[in-house]
Scaffold this motif. Structure first.
Motif, PDB file in Angstrom:
ATOM      1  N   UNK A   1       0.877  -1.170   0.000  1.00  0.00           N
ATOM      2  CA  UNK A   1       0.000   0.000   0.000  1.00  0.00           C
ATOM      3  C   UNK A   1       0.915   1.221   0.000  1.00  0.00           C
ATOM      4  N   UNK A   2       1.080   1.818  -1.169  1.00  0.00           N
ATOM      5  CA  UNK A   2       2.074   2.872  -1.358  1.00  0.00           C
ATOM      6  C   UNK A   2       1.451   4.243  -1.122  1.00  0.00           C
ATOM      7  N   UNK A   3       1.954   4.942  -0.111  1.00  0.00           N
ATOM      8  CA  UNK A   3       1.544   6.321   0.146  1.00  0.00           C
ATOM      9  C   UNK A   3       2.712   7.270  -0.112  1.00  0.00           C
ATOM     10  N   UNK A   4       3.330   7.109  -1.272  1.00  0.00           N
ATOM     11  CA  UNK A   4       4.430   7.996  -1.638  1.00  0.00           C
ATOM     12  C   UNK A   4       5.770   7.513  -1.159  1.00  0.00           C
ATOM     13  N   UNK A   5       5.951   6.196  -1.067  1.00  0.00           N
ATOM     14  CA  UNK A   5       7.218   5.651  -0.586  1.00  0.00           C
ATOM     15  C   UNK A   5       8.373   6.061  -1.488  1.00  0.00           C
ATOM     16  N   UNK A   6       8.120   6.170  -2.798  1.00  0.00           N
ATOM     17  CA  UNK A   6       9.189   6.518  -3.725  1.00  0.00           C
ATOM     18  C   UNK A   6       9.620   7.959  -3.679  1.00  0.00           C
ATOM     19  N   UNK A   7       8.905   8.807  -2.912  1.00  0.00           N
ATOM     20  CA  UNK A   7       9.253  10.234  -2.850  1.00  0.00           C
ATOM     21  C   UNK A   7      10.183  10.561  -1.692  1.00  0.00           C
TER      22      UNK A   7
END
Length: 819
Positions: free
Chosen positions: A606-612
């Motif tokens: 569940x990605x909440x902006x992990x890549x930012x």
């Protein structure tokens, strides 16, 4: 000898066609009824044969045989629907339909593939063409000698030179587009066997069409065929060297301006008719022009636009008329007196392609079982074989009995492929079983294989951050198989080819389809991650399928690649305010299907902006309550903690009183072998041992790892603990799904959960009401869910080429230490 039909047509004036034979009252009304009947029976037969996974053209030919006069035994019944003086209209529509069908087949094929093919696939393809051509002609000669004394033999075959060519061409052909659909239906398309069969079939198909272009003019025109061949070759040179560059330039400009309009489609239809007319005038067959015109259409948005608009009309409405008419020409009455000879001949013809391909594959070191499977798949026939036989029957090169014999052989070859492959080469039966299906069982000095699935570019950065957190080294490398999942909405085979050929790398960006452009961005993102370290390898693939069955492609690839973890994106994405918004509800169904049948552990991100977040730094909290899923989650977090930029906190929630009660209600599920043989106390002992091992080996030796415990007496305490922990604003939560624990407190939480596939804790952390801005990774350990249980087998010391997985048919080597 085929029946000779004469038609009595009343014409008022030789120059007034529309006054002849009541065109509107007779021809159009009958034609509409015939097409309606054909389409109805086609769909009926297709659904009847669907359990056997038969291609469409098989059902269509069988419909034609059903409607044949000899089968029905009465000319009066069939005359009412297919009157003899209307056959010219039917054949005209059939020829138009097959021209559209062949044109669409040409669009699907990339001629560059034959130049880029590997030596292995090329040699197998050549062996599968040359050997059947030679031996097929020999079998025809024996058949002719054996049937000379029979009254059913035809004098028109005494001069057998042209018949030899027909038999050789028809028996050596492989129906590439038909095979692609068969592989897609059997879910073998992304396996080693499927890729090998598709590559060899593409090369074989191009060779077959070239042989058709070279030899058929001699069959049709005799010694003057050399002029037809030379002029047709000149036409090909003009098409590829002059017309195709102009088409590419024009299509690129229109695609860049996004100005593809319906009149462009009309120009394509006009070009198709013109090319068929040219090759027909040159003395070659008209389908050559249709196929060549399809070849020169560049792949991309414009090609997909053509397929989407012409496929249903040309291939689904008009082309079936051709195949039905072919089936109506089958006449078994001529074979009654020599049925045994015919049966033996059919069986011999059936074995030619299988034997030649199998021997060639064995010569290149393929396993015997896979070689035989490849030979059987290459025996699939298609439209080219049917066209060749109809040319021979129309030109009186083959008698009705020989036509029936060959058509029966072609149908048999194609019909038996799907059932045999489905039974003997089902993906789960093909792949050697392996032990390392979980991260927990994986040693730290063994390659970690992950399979990551994405639906769009938005999901790639979060996945890449997870890859980075695993911290690959030369001692413990990381091998990622990234899979871009695309729903089939149009022509299935063209999407298959887009994956197989990786044609996106050969197209200008503006001429790419949406899926090709998306694939390029996804591939570039993962490739950039892989370039950062020598210990990481990323392979990006595309899976095209219906969303209802695409999970089977994911599972088959994971089984073949022997991955120990499948990473899936949650079906919701984070918005600007931090809430979750549904991307596609069908993505959730895919995740659930994979969780139910996965051959290894599964994680849902569940990605909440992990890549930012800042690159290289991540603060992770692992929530441990107990059970095999939590142990797997702790194993993943423990492995990530080896990364110098990762700070790991592990909290164990100890349950007492009401929270520790075991759920004995009827709603409690069976959770595999562990839960069936161990009570709650034994499971708790396993949890204590694993946590103690973690504290001893990790916490005491690494300052970046912390461990603490919380106490919960009921389900409300668990929610309160999670709320308190979230105040620390972690970047990522890692939790277990909870399939291996039967606790009453968690069962109560699950009753209120929106997404049970995340488990009780994962659902709380991911809900908008919880208010967290942190990403969540939910793990399910292999064996704790439904489907596979906990059976473990070894697959060591397999002598295959590890560096060339495409060459490995169904099994991927890994000489790992047993744990």
């Amino acid at each position: 000898m085929a029946n000779q039909l004469c038609y009595n047509i009343n014409v008022t004036s030789a120059n007034e066609f529309w006054q002849s034979d009541t065109v509107f009252e007779f021809h159009l009304s009958y034609l509409g009824g015939q097409i309606a009947l054909i389409l109805f029976l086609n769909r009926l037969f297709y659904y009847v044969l669907k359990p056997l996974r038969q291609p469409h053209f098989v059902a269509e030919i069988l419909v034609g045989f059903l409607l044949s006069r000899d089968l029905l035994g009465s000319h009066h019944l069939i005359e009412k629907v297919f009157p003899e003086n209307g056959v010219l209209t039917e054949e005209a529509i059939a020829n138009i339909g097959i021209a559209f069908y062949v044109f669409l087949t040409g669009i699907e094929v990339n001629p560059n593939a034959i130049l880029q093919a590997r030596k292995k696939a090329t040699c197998i393809a050549i062996a599968g063409v040359i050997i059947p051509m030679v031996t097929g002609s020999a079998i025809f000669g024996l058949y002719q000698l054996s049937s000379k004394a029979s009254a059913a033999s035809s004098s028109q075959e005494d001069n057998t030179f042209k018949a030899y060519i027909i038999w050789a061409l028809a028996i050596s052909a492989t129906g590439f587009s038909v095979l692609a659909r068969v592989l897609a239906d059997l879910k073998l398309l992304y396996t080693g066997l499927g890729r090998a069969a598709l590559s060899a079939a593409l090369i074989t198909g191009l060779y077959n069409w070239f042989m058709f272009l070279i030899l058929i003019p001699f069959v049709m025109n005799g010694s003057s065929g050399i002029y037809s061949v030379l002029s047709t070759l000149a036409f090909l040179v003009v098409c590829f060297c002059v017309i195709r560059p102009l088409l590419v330039r024009f299509i690129d400009r229109q695609t860049e301006q996004e100005s593809i309009e319906p009149q462009h489609l009309m120009c394509v239809v006009a070009g198709l008719i013109l090319c068929t007319h040219i090759t027909d005038t040159l003395g070659s067959h008209y389908v050559v022009g249709a196929f060549v015109f399809g070849l020169i259409i560049p792949h991309g948005k414009f090609a997909d636009y053509i397929i989407d608009n012409l496929d249903y009309f040309g291939a689904s409405i008009l082309a079936p008329v051709f195949f039905v008419l072919c089936g109506m020409r089958i006449d078994f009455s001529n074979l009654k007196t020599q049925w045994f000879l015919s049966l033996v001949t059919i069986l011999l013809l059936f074995t030619l392609k299988v034997f030649s391909t199998t021997v060639a594959a064995l010569f290149f070191g393929m396993p015997t079982r896979n070689s035989m499977g490849l030979g059987l798949l290459m025996n699939t026939k298609g439209v080219l074989s049917v066209i060749i036989l109809n040319i021979a029957l129309d030109g009186k090169i083959l008698s009705s009995s020989s036509y029936t014999l060959m058509m029966s052989a072609i149908l048999l070859m194609t019909i038996v492929v799907s059932p045999i492959i489905n039974y003997a080469y089902k993906p789960r039966k093909m792949f050697a079983q392996y032990k390392l299906r979980t991260v927990q069982k994986l040693r730290t000095n063994v390659e970690l294989r992950l399979q990551a699935c994405v639906h769009n570019t938005r999901q790639t950065m979060g996945m890449a951050r997870i890859f980075e957190a695993f911290h690959s080294t030369k001692l413990s490398p990381l091998h990622v198989f990234a899979l871009y999942l695309v729903e089939v909405t149009g022509h299935a085979t063209s999407l298959v080819l887009a994956h197989m050929e990786d044609s996106s790398s050969h197209l200008r960006f503006q001429n790419q389809t949406e899926s090709q452009a998306e694939f390029e961005k996804i591939s570039n993102t993962f490739d950039a991650f892989a370039e950062e370290t020598d210990a990481t390898k990323v392979e990006t693939h595309t899976a095209f399928s219906n969303y209802s069955t695409i999970h089977e492609d994911v599972l088959n690839l994971a089984e073949e690649r022997q991955t120990c973890l499948i990473l899936l994106p949650f079906h919701q994405h984070s918005t600007a305010d931090g809430s979750l918004e549904t991307t596609n509800v069908a993505h959730r169904d895919i995740n659930i299907n994979i969780l139910n049948d996965a051959p290894c552990s599964v994680g849902i991100l569940v990605d909440r902006g992990l890549g930012t977040f800042s690159k290289g730094n991540m603060h992770i909290l692992m929530v441990f309550i107990g059970g095999p899923d939590d142990q797997e989650a702790l194993a993943v977090a423990w492995r990530m903690a080896r990364h110098s930029g990762v700070k790991l906190s592990v909290v164990r929630i100890l349950l007492f009183d009401e929270a520790a009660e075991v759920d004995t209600s009827d709603r409690a599920e069976s959770h595999g072998l562990l839960s069936a043989t161990m009570d709650n106390e034994q499971q708790k002992d396993l949890d204590d041992d694993y946590v103690s091992s973690f504290r001893l080996m990790a916490v005491n030796n690494n300052d970046s790892i912390t461990y603490f415990e919380k106490y919960a007496h009921n389900s409300e305490d668990i929610s309160a603990i999670l709320t308190e922990l979230d105040k620390n604003q972690y970047d990522l939560y890692i939790v277990g799904r909870g399939k291996g624990r039967n606790l009453l407190a968690l069962s109560k939480l699950l009753e209120w959960s929106d997404y049970p596939e995340l488990g009780a804790v994962g659902d709380i952390l991911s809900s908008d009401t919880f208010g967290s801005r942190s990403s969540v990774l939910v793990l399910q350990q292999y064996g704790s869910g439904v489907g596979y249980g906990t059976s473990i087998q070894y697959a060591d010391n397999m002598n295959l080429d590890k560096d060339d997985p495409d060459e490995n048919l169904g099994v991927y080597t890994d000489n790992r230490d047993k744990v």
